[in-house]
Motif scaffolding. Structure first.
Motif, PDB file in Angstrom:
ATOM      1  N   TYR A   1      40.955 -77.582 -48.651  1.00 32.37           N
ATOM      2  CA  TYR A   1      41.548 -78.887 -48.963  1.00 32.37           C
ATOM      3  C   TYR A   1      42.134 -79.548 -47.713  1.00 32.37           C
ATOM      4  N   LYS A   2      42.950 -78.801 -46.977  1.00 31.69           N
ATOM      5  CA  LYS A   2      43.599 -79.341 -45.770  1.00 31.69           C
ATOM      6  C   LYS A   2      42.569 -79.667 -44.693  1.00 31.69           C
ATOM      7  N   GLY A   3      41.519 -78.891 -44.603  1.00 35.56           N
ATOM      8  CA  GLY A   3      40.466 -79.171 -43.632  1.00 35.56           C
ATOM      9  C   GLY A   3      39.805 -80.515 -43.884  1.00 35.56           C
ATOM     10  N   VAL A   4      39.502 -80.802 -45.155  1.00 36.09           N
ATOM     11  CA  VAL A   4      38.894 -82.094 -45.492  1.00 36.09           C
ATOM     12  C   VAL A   4      39.890 -83.216 -45.187  1.00 36.09           C
ATOM     13  N   PHE A   5      41.160 -82.981 -45.481  1.00 32.56           N
ATOM     14  CA  PHE A   5      42.185 -83.970 -45.156  1.00 32.56           C
ATOM     15  C   PHE A   5      42.166 -84.298 -43.663  1.00 32.56           C
ATOM     16  N   GLU A   6      41.971 -83.294 -42.813  1.00 36.30           N
ATOM     17  CA  GLU A   6      41.958 -83.516 -41.361  1.00 36.30           C
ATOM     18  C   GLU A   6      40.790 -84.409 -40.936  1.00 36.30           C
ATOM     19  N   PHE A   7      39.648 -84.278 -41.595  1.00 34.62           N
ATOM     20  CA  PHE A   7      38.533 -85.193 -41.324  1.00 34.62           C
ATOM     21  C   PHE A   7      38.965 -86.633 -41.620  1.00 34.62           C
ATOM     22  N   SER A   8      39.551 -86.811 -42.788  1.00 36.32           N
ATOM     23  CA  SER A   8      39.983 -88.142 -43.213  1.00 36.32           C
ATOM     24  C   SER A   8      41.039 -88.712 -42.266  1.00 36.32           C
ATOM     25  N   ALA A   9      42.005 -87.891 -41.908  1.00 41.56           N
ATOM     26  CA  ALA A   9      43.068 -88.346 -41.002  1.00 41.56           C
ATOM     27  C   ALA A   9      42.495 -88.736 -39.644  1.00 41.56           C
ATOM     28  N   THR A  10      41.549 -87.963 -39.153  1.00 42.46           N
ATOM     29  CA  THR A  10      40.935 -88.270 -37.856  1.00 42.46           C
ATOM     30  C   THR A  10      40.263 -89.632 -37.884  1.00 42.46           C
ATOM     31  N   LEU A  11      39.516 -89.912 -38.940  1.00 39.21           N
ATOM     32  CA  LEU A  11      38.870 -91.224 -39.059  1.00 39.21           C
ATOM     33  C   LEU A  11      39.919 -92.324 -39.187  1.00 39.21           C
ATOM     34  N   ASP A  12      40.986 -92.066 -39.917  1.00 37.83           N
ATOM     35  CA  ASP A  12      42.065 -93.054 -40.038  1.00 37.83           C
ATOM     36  C   ASP A  12      42.686 -93.371 -38.678  1.00 37.83           C
ATOM     37  N   TYR A  13      42.917 -92.352 -37.873  1.00 36.73           N
ATOM     38  CA  TYR A  13      43.524 -92.573 -36.556  1.00 36.73           C
ATOM     39  C   TYR A  13      42.572 -93.331 -35.636  1.00 36.73           C
ATOM     40  N   LEU A  14      41.284 -93.019 -35.723  1.00 37.46           N
ATOM     41  CA  LEU A  14      40.296 -93.750 -34.929  1.00 37.46           C
ATOM     42  C   LEU A  14      40.282 -95.219 -35.337  1.00 37.46           C
ATOM     43  N   TYR A  15      40.246 -95.454 -36.638  1.00 39.42           N
ATOM     44  CA  TYR A  15      40.285 -96.820 -37.173  1.00 39.42           C
ATOM     45  C   TYR A  15      41.530 -97.562 -36.677  1.00 39.42           C
ATOM     46  N   ALA A  16      42.678 -96.903 -36.746  1.00 41.40           N
ATOM     47  CA  ALA A  16      43.928 -97.545 -36.326  1.00 41.40           C
ATOM     48  C   ALA A  16      43.910 -97.883 -34.841  1.00 41.40           C
TER      49      ALA A  16
END
Length: 171
Positions: free
Chosen positions: A75-90
């Motif tokens: 679960y946390k691993g998938v969250f890290e993918f999402s967070a990484t894309l969010d930070y790139l977007y930001a």
């Protein structure tokens, strides 16, 4: 430092992106933005932030070792993918420095990998939905300007399928 990169936390884009946005607002144009790598004693390096972003995408975000490492964290691993894309977007939203190359390659690596998509769906369908929605937002804001209609349709399908899965399973 050696333990973190600029897509590991929201702190980095908040500061660099925040000051960049302020300068853009006041001056009407984006400033040249640099990244200082002080991780090696007596061997500091300064590069353009755009190059650092591409380096992190290439060396971590697309790296099979990182991807497989995240798979060990469920679960946390998938969250890290999402967070990484969010930070790139930001970073892109605040600095306008993320290239089409980054988005294209992340999409191709993550969203075209059937095994990875299955892992996302099983372990954290909410994050998978967030990733697909973030990609669509990036496209709608014309931050990824050359995304194909096929990719857009695939993202929409992922969102619909994932919503159905979440509602059906009632996690």
């Amino acid at each position: 430092n050696r333990e973190h990169d600029i897509l590991d936390s929201d702190d980095y884009y908040q500061f660099q992106g925040g000051i960049t946005s302020a300068i853009k607002k006041l001056s009407g144009s984006y400033p040249e933005i640099y990244h200082g790598d002080l991780s090696k004693f007596k061997n500091s390096k300064i590069s353009k932030l755009s190059k650092e972003i591409e380096k992190v995408v290439h060396s971590r975000v697309l790296n099979p070792k990182w991807i497989n490492g995240m798979k060990k964290n469920g679960y946390k691993g998938v969250f890290e993918f999402s967070a990484t894309l969010d930070y790139l977007y930001a970073y892109d939203a605040t600095t306008n420095l993320v290239s089409n190359w980054c988005y294209e390659n992340i999409y191709n690596c993550w969203m075209n990998d059937k095994v990875l998509i299955k892992f996302f769906r099983i372990n954290n369908p909410w994050a998978l939905k967030d990733i697909a929605e973030r990609f669509l937002e990036i496209i709608n804001r014309k931050m990824w300007s050359n995304a194909s209609d096929e990719k857009i349709q695939n993202l929409r399908l992922i969102i619909c399928d994932t919503e159905s899965l979440i509602e059906k399973e009632k996690f």
